[in-house]
Design an enzyme around this catalytic site. Structure first.
Site, short mmCIF file in Angstrom:
data_model
loop_
_atom_site.label_atom_id
_atom_site.label_comp_id
_atom_site.label_asym_id
_atom_site.label_seq_id
_atom_site.Cartn_x
_atom_site.Cartn_y
_atom_site.Cartn_z
N HIS A 37 0.82 -1.21 0.00
CA HIS A 37 0.00 0.00 0.00
C HIS A 37 0.85 1.26 0.00
CE1 HIS A 37 -2.75 3.12 1.47
NE2 HIS A 37 -3.76 2.34 1.12
N ARG A 38 1.82 1.37 0.91
CA ARG A 38 2.81 2.44 1.02
C ARG A 38 2.28 3.76 1.60
NH1 ARG A 38 6.83 3.17 -3.98
NH2 ARG A 38 4.94 3.83 -5.05
N ASP A 39 1.00 3.84 1.95
CA ASP A 39 0.51 5.10 2.54
C ASP A 39 -0.57 4.81 3.58
OD1 ASP A 39 0.55 7.82 2.91
OD2 ASP A 39 -0.82 8.28 1.27
N VAL A 40 -0.29 3.87 4.48
CA VAL A 40 -1.21 3.55 5.56
C VAL A 40 -1.09 4.62 6.63
CG1 VAL A 40 -1.82 1.86 7.33
CG2 VAL A 40 -1.04 1.08 5.07
N ASN A 77 -6.30 7.75 5.79
CA ASN A 77 -6.67 6.80 4.75
C ASN A 77 -7.47 5.61 5.28
OD1 ASN A 77 -5.57 8.27 2.69
ND2 ASN A 77 -3.62 7.19 2.66
#
Length: 793
Positions: A152-155, A159
């Protein structure tokens, strides 16, 4: 219904948090009818939309300038391909995409609710089973994502949406395929949530998402991230060197969260392991007894209560003209043409292409199926690929249907499950801490309007209420709901809050003491009897029956409701016998402690079981702080930052007036800004005679401490369209203050001739007490805080 007279037609109602469509927006895009704008940015626009079945959809549409960029289109194709692979209980369903349309679009299930950061800011942290449910749901979403080979890289808290049915992990905009061997262009993510190895240049992998998941649980439990708050440099330094702060994380979760936040990724559990461990902590059935996803559903069903739809709540009404577009009109639709035929050979063509692993195979299958036509407003390859959701299909230029349609989900634990065999949980509706299971085919609509004695000049109270009605009723279509109207032929139940109780009786009398419990008043919010409901028995006036209401206590999901059943006065239709006045049967439930009133004018017996099975959230005590100013005492959220200062006030001509104390209250605990840089800090100002005299403020003018237009702050929510102004009265404690809403100009930049935008300023002014409260940031809950203030006698 109390409304000002107007010659203009009523605007189309919008769900909560939506903006109206702009003149240049189409009525439909692809196979979706647009409802309103959810948000817009440099990359494009997100719309709320409806599909043909009436399902709520979030539709992401690329800005034309990016649509012309081949590199951006390729990135959009990759994002759609990644989303098409994800199937999770706690991630929104991917519904489709057309990356090769003139304006590329992508559709996912619309998730209504507050973000985790918004919930913590407005309502406080999570605890007990709700925290375990949150940890389990977000871990399940990540395990499903990782099982398909995606990072995912943007938890982060912004979000994650706390939806009515459980947490939902969103925004795969910078997600990456773990099989992608190309070098990353940089370190993507948000400071404070980026794993330490990523800061050293190590490529993202599933364990870096697990690190952020550990931070999510800390934030949900405590209201702060594992490395606190600060500027970017401070957060990055703490991530590299400091130990995470786990104070406030429940003991049962602390060990798991500490392992997830290990600096060495090899010491972290996988998302699937974290998911299984949280399920065990929650007391869900042991592995092997039933599928993990079923165990999660059971946990959410029992423990996930007390959450509100918020964004997206209210009526979803398609834009004018979109119905024709979606039902086969030949009018043009953004993203393609109109329906001209079916794709009979689509599945086999696209499937064979996918099976061979070649994009050309899928493309040729699409071409043979569709020929020269277009289907359902999609581009040519769209209908050809509806039956198959594959990365190959996306890459070949077709519209791709997601797991909602293809029936071939990917499961994080290796098991297969037939979509047809899944147990379908009834939709649950949340209102004032009550969660009810909506019977199949029923509709719920949230309505916001003014309550009060409309024969008086005010003030009035704006409040949301809920209307529920069974399906299959043509009379329910297009109803403009009002709690004061009862004559509609749509059989429905009203669920109202405190204002409905206070003003729901005959002649707008209170229902609290003389109403349901006392049995003296029916629900009849009007100065005169309302027209009788359509389609129900109407009785002639019978003085022997007037006021004879049957009353008893009834169970409402563990809460005691004062139930009353009797006859309410109404104006008979023209064909009624003799008297103009008549009576109809009415049923009422009053839950005084929960400030909830239920009204049934139609004898809908099916609703009795719905209310009996209701669930109620625990009333959580919010941590507060008491702030006193000039004898006024306010209970503010504990996380709001209070800055009390003494300053010298001057007139506009520079003449010194007085030294006086004033207060600034920072209202965004997630913000890393300081009052030295106050422009970007949402705050409320509480001032006294110094500020009032310096500005020469009266109730007839805005508050201009800067003497003119200021620089627009993103937190102000400024727009090119001036907001609606308002002049009325509103309470501060037991006193009525002048309440004003003004349209205030601000500059979009410091360059010459820069255009002006406008933000909303509202203030409460007590001239005799010399108290002024100013809010430029639409602070939620402020009006209620002021209404509960204590003032000296």
């Amino acid at each position: 219904m109390h409304t000002p007279e107007s010659d203009s037609p009523s605007p189309r109602p919008l769900p909560e948090g939506f903006a109206p469509l702009e003149p240049a927006d189409p009525a439909a895009i692809g196979p979706f009818a647009l409802v309103g704008r959810v948000g817009a940015g440099g990359m494009g626009t997100v719309y709320g939309a409806l599909d043909r079945e009436g399902r709520h959809v979030a539709l992401k549409v690329v800005h034309p300038r990016h649509a012309a960029d081949p590199v951006f289109r390729e990135q959009f194709v990759r994002e759609a391909a990644l989303l098409a692979r994800v199937d999770a209980e706690c991630a929104p369903a991917f519904l489709g995409a057309d990356p090769h349309a003139e304006q590329p679009w992508m559709a996912t299930e619309f998730v209504a609710g507050r973000t985790l950061s918004g919930h913590v800011r407005e309502l406080g942290t999570l605890g007990g089973d709700r925290l375990l449910s949150f940890a389990a749901g977000t871990a399940e979403a990540l395990s499903a994502v990782h099982a398909t080979g995606i990072v995912h890289r943007d938890v982060k808290p912004a979000n994650v949406i706390l939806a009515l049915a459980g947490p939902r992990l969103l925004d795969f905009g910078i997600a990456r395929d773990t099989r992608d061997e190309t070098a990353e262009a940089g370190v993507f993510g948000t400071p404070g949530w980026i794993a330490p190895e990523r800061l050293e240049g190590v490529a993202a992998d599933p364990r870096s998402d697990v690190f952020a998941w550990g931070g999510l649980v800390v934030y949900a439990a405590t209201g702060h991230g594992p490395f606190g708050r600060g500027d970017t440099a401070t957060l990055l330094a703490r991530t590299r060197e400091a130990e995470p702060d786990l104070d406030g994380v429940p003991e049962e979760l602390r060990s798991l969260v500490a392992r997830a936040l290990e600096r060495d990724p090899r010491g972290r559990p996988s998302a699937a392991e974290a998911f299984a461990e949280v399920l065990a902590l929650a007391g869900a059935a042991a592995p092997g007894q039933e599928a993990a996803r079923d165990r999660l559903r059971a946990l959410l069903s029992s423990a996930w209560t007390g959450f509100e739809a918020v964004r997206g709540a209210g009526p979803w009404v398609a834009a004018a003209g979109s119905v024709a577009l979606l039902s086969g009109s030949s009018a043009a639709v953004a993203g393609g043409g109109a329906f001209t035929g079916a794709a009979s050979g689509a599945a086999s063509g696209a499937a064979s292409g996918a099976a061979s692993g070649a994009a050309s195979g899928a493309a040729s299958g699409a071409a043979s199926a569709v020929g020269a036509g277009t289907v359902a407003g999609m581009s040519k390859a769209t209908a050809a690929l509806v039956a198959v959701a594959s990365v190959t299909a996306v890459a070949s230029g077709g519209w791709t249907a997601g797991q909602l349609y293809n029936g071939e989900p990917v499961w994080p634990f290796g098991g297969q499950e037939s979509v047809a065999e899944r147990s379908v949980e009834p939709e649950r509706i949340e209102y004032r801490g009550m969660s009810i299971a909506l019977p199949e085919g029923w509709t719920a609509e949230f309505v916001e309007e003014e309550f009060g004695v409309f024969s008086d000049p005010g003030p009035y109270t704006t409040e949301e209420w809920l209307v529920l009605y069974p399906g299959g009723q043509e009379a329910c279509e297009g109803v403009e709901w009002s709690y004061t109207e009862g004559a509609t032929g749509c059989r429905h139940v009203k669920v109202l809050g405190p204002a409905g109780i206070d003003y729901g009786g005959e002649g707008y009398a209170s229902m609290r003491e003389s109403g349901v419990a006392g049995g003296q008043y029916s629900f009849n919010p009007s100065g005169d009897p309302r027209p009788c409901p359509e389609g129900v028995p109407v009785h002639p006036e019978d003085r022997a029956r007037i006021g004879q209401w049957e009353r008893e206590d009834r169970d409402a999901g563990g809460e005691t409701a004062a139930y009353a059943e009797g006859r309410a006065v109404c104006v008979a239709p023209a064909d009624a016998a003799s008297s103009d006045l008549a009576y109809h049967d009415q049923r009422l439930w009053l839950l005084d402690d929960r400030e909830t009133l239920v009204v049934d004018d139609y004898g809908i017996e099916e609703f009795d079981a719905v209310l009996a099975d209701a669930r109620w959230s625990e009333a959580e005590e919010e941590d507060t702080q008491t702030v006193e100013y000039r004898g006024m005492a306010l209970e503010l959220p504990a996380e709001w930052e209070v800055l009390r200062e003494e300053r010298t006030f001057f007139t506009n001509d520079g003449i010194e007036l007085m030294d006086d104390e004033w207060i600034r209250v920072g209202t965004d605990p997630d913000s890393s800004c300081t009052f030295d840089d106050w422009l970007d800090c949402p705050y409320v100002e509480i001032a006294g005679p110094g500020a009032i005299s310096a500005d020469e403020l009266t109730e007839d003018a805005p508050y201009y401490p800067a003497g003119g237009a200021v620089l627009c702050s993103p937190a102000m929510g400024a727009t090119a369209t001036p907001p609606r102004e308002e002049q009325t009265l509103a309470p501060i404690g037991e006193r009525m203050a002048y309440y004003r809403v003004w349209s205030m100009p601000c500059m979009t930049s410091i360059e010459p001739n820069t255009p002006l935008n406008y933000y909303e300023q509202r203030y409460w002014l007590l001239p005799e007490s010399q108290i002024l409260v100013v809010d430029d940031y639409r602070t939620e809950g402020l009006a209620e805080i002021l209404a509960d203030a204590d003032l000296p006698e």
